[in-house]
Design an enzyme around this catalytic site. Structure first.
Site, PDB file in Angstrom:
ATOM      1  N   LYS A   1      40.153  50.685  42.824  1.00 27.53           N
ATOM      2  CA  LYS A   1      38.936  50.035  43.315  1.00 27.53           C
ATOM      3  C   LYS A   1      38.195  51.006  44.235  1.00 27.53           C
ATOM      4  O   LYS A   1      38.890  51.792  44.900  1.00 27.53           O
ATOM      5  CB  LYS A   1      39.284  48.755  44.088  1.00 27.53           C
ATOM      6  CG  LYS A   1      40.082  47.724  43.303  1.00 27.53           C
ATOM      7  CD  LYS A   1      39.240  46.953  42.315  1.00 27.53           C
ATOM      8  CE  LYS A   1      40.122  46.000  41.513  1.00 27.53           C
ATOM      9  NZ  LYS A   1      39.349  45.205  40.528  1.00 27.53           N
TER      10      LYS A   1
ATOM     11  N   LYS B   1      45.999  51.675  37.019  1.00 25.77           N
ATOM     12  CA  LYS B   1      45.132  51.547  35.856  1.00 25.77           C
ATOM     13  C   LYS B   1      43.652  51.629  36.214  1.00 25.77           C
ATOM     14  O   LYS B   1      43.258  51.378  37.350  1.00 25.77           O
ATOM     15  CB  LYS B   1      45.392  50.220  35.120  1.00 25.77           C
ATOM     16  CG  LYS B   1      44.992  48.957  35.865  1.00 25.77           C
ATOM     17  CD  LYS B   1      45.330  47.704  35.094  1.00 25.77           C
ATOM     18  CE  LYS B   1      44.262  47.223  34.174  1.00 25.77           C
ATOM     19  NZ  LYS B   1      42.983  46.934  34.852  1.00 25.77           N
TER      20      LYS B   1
ATOM     21  N   ASP C   1      39.838  50.182  35.859  1.00 29.28           N
ATOM     22  CA  ASP C   1      39.345  48.818  35.788  1.00 29.28           C
ATOM     23  C   ASP C   1      38.702  48.585  34.412  1.00 29.28           C
ATOM     24  O   ASP C   1      38.436  49.544  33.678  1.00 29.28           O
ATOM     25  CB  ASP C   1      38.330  48.544  36.910  1.00 29.28           C
ATOM     26  CG  ASP C   1      38.613  47.189  37.554  1.00 29.28           C
ATOM     27  OD1 ASP C   1      38.509  47.073  38.786  1.00 29.28           O
ATOM     28  OD2 ASP C   1      38.989  46.267  36.804  1.00 29.28           O
ATOM     29  N   GLU C   2      38.480  47.334  34.058  1.00 29.88           N
ATOM     30  CA  GLU C   2      38.023  47.006  32.705  1.00 29.88           C
ATOM     31  C   GLU C   2      36.652  47.590  32.379  1.00 29.88           C
ATOM     32  O   GLU C   2      36.304  47.754  31.192  1.00 29.88           O
ATOM     33  CB  GLU C   2      38.013  45.485  32.486  1.00 29.88           C
ATOM     34  CG  GLU C   2      36.963  44.704  33.230  1.00 29.88           C
ATOM     35  CD  GLU C   2      37.346  44.377  34.669  1.00 29.88           C
ATOM     36  OE1 GLU C   2      36.500  43.838  35.416  1.00 29.88           O
ATOM     37  OE2 GLU C   2      38.474  44.739  35.087  1.00 29.88           O
TER      38      GLU C   2
ATOM     39  N   HIS D   1      43.881  44.324  28.335  1.00 29.90           N
ATOM     40  CA  HIS D   1      43.087  43.590  29.319  1.00 29.90           C
ATOM     41  C   HIS D   1      42.267  42.565  28.552  1.00 29.90           C
ATOM     42  O   HIS D   1      41.747  42.851  27.485  1.00 29.90           O
ATOM     43  CB  HIS D   1      42.165  44.540  30.083  1.00 29.90           C
ATOM     44  CG  HIS D   1      41.539  43.907  31.299  1.00 29.90           C
ATOM     45  ND1 HIS D   1      40.602  42.911  31.225  1.00 29.90           N
ATOM     46  CD2 HIS D   1      41.755  44.130  32.622  1.00 29.90           C
ATOM     47  CE1 HIS D   1      40.249  42.542  32.457  1.00 29.90           C
ATOM     48  NE2 HIS D   1      40.939  43.257  33.322  1.00 29.90           N
TER      49      HIS D   1
ATOM     50  N   HIS E   1      47.459  40.712  30.063  1.00 30.64           N
ATOM     51  CA  HIS E   1      47.094  39.873  31.205  1.00 30.64           C
ATOM     52  C   HIS E   1      47.213  38.408  30.793  1.00 30.64           C
ATOM     53  O   HIS E   1      46.628  38.004  29.790  1.00 30.64           O
ATOM     54  CB  HIS E   1      45.653  40.145  31.632  1.00 30.64           C
ATOM     55  CG  HIS E   1      45.453  41.450  32.342  1.00 30.64           C
ATOM     56  ND1 HIS E   1      44.909  41.536  33.609  1.00 30.64           N
ATOM     57  CD2 HIS E   1      45.726  42.721  31.984  1.00 30.64           C
ATOM     58  CE1 HIS E   1      44.840  42.802  33.985  1.00 30.64           C
ATOM     59  NE2 HIS E   1      45.338  43.545  33.022  1.00 30.64           N
TER      60      HIS E   1
ATOM     61  N   LYS F   1      42.993  34.639  42.052  1.00 32.45           N
ATOM     62  CA  LYS F   1      41.564  34.283  42.111  1.00 32.45           C
ATOM     63  C   LYS F   1      41.020  33.776  40.784  1.00 32.45           C
ATOM     64  O   LYS F   1      39.921  33.209  40.741  1.00 32.45           O
ATOM     65  CB  LYS F   1      40.751  35.511  42.558  1.00 32.45           C
ATOM     66  CG  LYS F   1      40.616  36.604  41.498  1.00 32.45           C
ATOM     67  CD  LYS F   1      39.796  37.795  41.967  1.00 32.45           C
ATOM     68  CE  LYS F   1      39.614  38.801  40.862  1.00 32.45           C
ATOM     69  NZ  LYS F   1      38.979  40.051  41.314  1.00 32.45           N
TER      70      LYS F   1
ATOM     71  N   SER G   1      47.674  39.332  37.436  1.00 35.44           N
ATOM     72  CA  SER G   1      46.682  40.158  38.127  1.00 35.44           C
ATOM     73  C   SER G   1      45.486  39.306  38.518  1.00 35.44           C
ATOM     74  O   SER G   1      45.190  38.330  37.838  1.00 35.44           O
ATOM     75  CB  SER G   1      46.222  41.258  37.160  1.00 35.44           C
ATOM     76  OG  SER G   1      45.170  42.032  37.678  1.00 35.44           O
ATOM     77  N   GLY G   2      44.802  39.680  39.626  1.00 37.69           N
ATOM     78  CA  GLY G   2      43.583  38.964  39.979  1.00 37.69           C
ATOM     79  C   GLY G   2      43.713  38.218  41.295  1.00 37.69           C
ATOM     80  O   GLY G   2      44.300  37.138  41.359  1.00 37.69           O
TER      81      GLY G   2
ATOM     82  N   GLN H   1      50.049  43.111  39.515  1.00 35.61           N
ATOM     83  CA  GLN H   1      48.981  44.089  39.786  1.00 35.61           C
ATOM     84  C   GLN H   1      48.131  43.679  40.984  1.00 35.61           C
ATOM     85  O   GLN H   1      47.777  42.500  41.112  1.00 35.61           O
ATOM     86  CB  GLN H   1      48.056  44.199  38.576  1.00 35.61           C
ATOM     87  CG  GLN H   1      48.609  45.083  37.510  1.00 35.61           C
ATOM     88  CD  GLN H   1      47.628  45.251  36.353  1.00 35.61           C
ATOM     89  OE1 GLN H   1      47.942  45.938  35.403  1.00 35.61           O
ATOM     90  NE2 GLN H   1      46.476  44.612  36.397  1.00 35.61           N
TER      91      GLN H   1
HETATM   92  C1  CAP Z   1      41.897  42.418  39.469  1.00 30.53           C
HETATM   93  C2  CAP Z   1      41.030  42.869  38.302  1.00 30.53           C
HETATM   94  C3  CAP Z   1      41.454  42.352  36.929  1.00 30.53           C
HETATM   95  C4  CAP Z   1      41.675  40.883  36.816  1.00 30.53           C
HETATM   96  C5  CAP Z   1      41.492  40.356  35.396  1.00 30.53           C
HETATM   97  C6  CAP Z   1      39.620  42.467  38.557  1.00 30.53           C
HETATM   98  O1  CAP Z   1      41.455  42.988  40.662  1.00 30.53           O
HETATM   99  O2  CAP Z   1      41.005  44.275  38.220  1.00 30.53           O
HETATM  100  O3  CAP Z   1      40.447  42.788  36.051  1.00 30.53           O
HETATM  101  O4  CAP Z   1      42.961  40.592  37.221  1.00 30.53           O
HETATM  102  O5  CAP Z   1      41.771  38.985  35.342  1.00 30.53           O
HETATM  103  O6  CAP Z   1      38.748  43.279  38.218  1.00 30.53           O
HETATM  104  O7  CAP Z   1      39.364  41.381  39.010  1.00 30.53           O
HETATM  105  P1  CAP Z   1      41.909  42.367  42.069  1.00 30.53           P
HETATM  106  P2  CAP Z   1      42.969  38.410  34.427  1.00 30.53           P
HETATM  107  O8  CAP Z   1      43.383  42.553  42.192  1.00 30.53           O
HETATM  108  O9  CAP Z   1      41.159  43.162  43.084  1.00 30.53           O
HETATM  109  O10 CAP Z   1      41.552  40.935  42.080  1.00 30.53           O
HETATM  110  O11 CAP Z   1      44.190  39.155  34.851  1.00 30.53           O
HETATM  111  O12 CAP Z   1      43.022  36.953  34.770  1.00 30.53           O
HETATM  112  O13 CAP Z   1      42.594  38.674  33.037  1.00 30.53           O
HETATM  113 MG    MG Z   2      39.583  44.449  36.758  1.00 26.07          MG
END
Ligand code: CAP
Ligand code: MG
Length: 424
Positions: free
Chosen positions: A151, A177, A179-180, A269, A302, A309, A352-353, A374
């Protein structure tokens, strides 16, 4: 007149079965009528009788709506496997998750689960590594794999990105990793990022004696995705990450087959999944998407946190993890169908999240140790920065493994104490 509702029909081993949640539109006679329309439109029929549809074709291919639960609006339809090109996920979805969503006779339609017959399951490789294979390769046993997402999601240049990865690894995390939404950016070029980050990985491995892994995001149009996977492998990478829904099922099947002879773990992801999965009356369940990912052969996926969150209630997350890890699934007529996964390996779930070290006891309690945990903000948001954030995460896991309360463990572990101060 062809009838598709047949409550006496008993599915056999050749049938692909779909369980839907169905709410009929006001001017549709009843749920039976809605089932007729769904079965028809998802297979051989259309809005009127057609002369070209012979009795022979109908007998051979017409699906049967064999279960209708009026109380819960749940219906099950059995489709003869001949309706499908077994190795072609886009074709299967175009039938059972295609036009039917747009029909006026329906108010809501949600695909809850798909049960694949043996002959279709057998056509797929499934995950190359699965849980055991990932544990063998990473040499991490008896605890969750711990990861972070760099991040800010995008914005860092290649050098700063690699530096952040180094701190997270030095702090005790196993996986880092992209980010998406980080791919090949003007300010952060894919190839340079890979080279810089894997260089730091090697240094940290030498310094810590622990295996460390980078999951670069190769999401792109298919030919570029293949090139990027080759680049990662050519530079000593052992993981790739793919935004599995935004690349599409066709590209996903292709890249899985393309990497079949490579020693590379595929991290899936699910960005965009909630556009399909969030409305509990319409769309597709995460369970059904997760099963498609197991067939196609993702190694990690995931699947939700329950406590973080992102939306995803306890039942949904636990059942999603069940369908990607168990070899045999027993259905429950509401959310799950029976499924025999034959020799298809399990996927390692990823939680994750919105997670911080404080949720680790609950995460392990709820989701077990065969999981990737994560932390993005939960690592880089630590008051003392990434290194301390990673240390606090590792300390929290150690506390759980040693059966010590976090607060107690924090008395002798400063980084964890600081995390508790901030997020307590
Ligand atoms: C988490 C994350 C992931 C989410 C995806 C984000 O970051 O990198 O993409 O977990 O959701 O961008 O939000 P944080 P899921 O740890 O800073 O929240 O796993 O539900 O698909
Ligand atoms: Mg992400």
């Amino acid at each position: 007149m062809i009838h598709y509702v047949n409550l006496d029909y008993v599915p056999d081993e050749n049938d692909l079965i779909v369980m839907y949640y169905v709410e009929k539109a006001p001017d549709c006679r009843d749920l039976e009528q809605a089932c007729e329309e769904i079965a028809k439109e998802s297979s051989i029929g259309t809005w009127t009788e057609i002369a070209t549809l012979s009795a022979d074709i109908a007998d051979r291919l017409k699906p049967s709506a064999f279960y209708i639960d009026h109380e819960n609006n749940i219906v099950k339809i059995a489709y003869n496997k001949e309706l499908f090109e077994a190795e072609n996920i886009p074709q299967i979805l175009s039938a059972i998750a295609g036009n039917i969503y747009g029909m006026k006779v329906l108010k809501y339609l949600r695909l809850l689960d798909i049960s694949f017959p043996k002959d279709i399951v057998k056509k797929y490789k499934g995950p190359k590594f699965g849980i055991k294979g990932i544990r063998n390769l990473t040499k991490i046993n008896n605890r969750p794999l711990l990861g972070t997402i760099v991040k800010p999601k995008v914005g860092l240049n290649e050098i700063d990105h690699a530096k952040v990865c180094g701190e997270a690894w030095m702090g005790g995390l196993d996986l880092v990793k992209d980010d998406e939404n980080l791919t090949n950016m003007i300010f952060n070029k894919f190839e340079k990022r890979i080279i810089e980050t894997l260089k730091i990985r090697d240094k940290v491995e030498n310094a810590t004696g622990e295996r460390k892994f980078y999951m670069p995001n190769i999401t792109a149009p298919l030919s570029i995705m293949k090139d990027r996977a080759d680049f990662v492998l050519g530079n000593g990478g052992e993981y790739v990450m793919i935004d599995v829904l935004t690349v599409g099922f066709s590209a996903l099947q292709e890249i899985r087959n393309y990497l079949d002879n490579e020693k590379v773990i595929i991290h899936a992801h699910r960005a965009m999944h909630a556009a399909l999965t969030r409305n509990k009356k319409h769309g597709m369940s995460m369970i059904s998407i997760a099963k498609l990912m197991r067939l196609i052969g993702m190694d990690q996926l995931h699947s939700g946190t329950i406590v973080g969150k992102m939306q995803g209630d306890r039942q949904e997350v636990l059942e999603t993890n069940k369908v990607i890890t168990k070899s045999k699934i027993v259905g429950n007529n509401l959310t799950l169908l029976d499924q025999n996964w034959e020799n298809i390996k399990p996927i390692l779930p990823v939680a994750s999240g919105g997670l911080s070290p404080l949720q680790i006891p609950e995460l392990i309690e709820n989701l077990g140790k065969d999981i990737v945990l994560q932390f993005g903000g939960g690592c880089h948001g630590h008051p003392d920065g990434t290194l301390a954030g990673a240390q606090a995460i590792r300390q929290a896991v150690n506390a759980v493994l040693e059966n010590i309360e976090l607060k107690e463990y924090a008395k002798t572990h400063r980084e964890l104490a600081r995390a508790i101060d901030k997020w307590g």
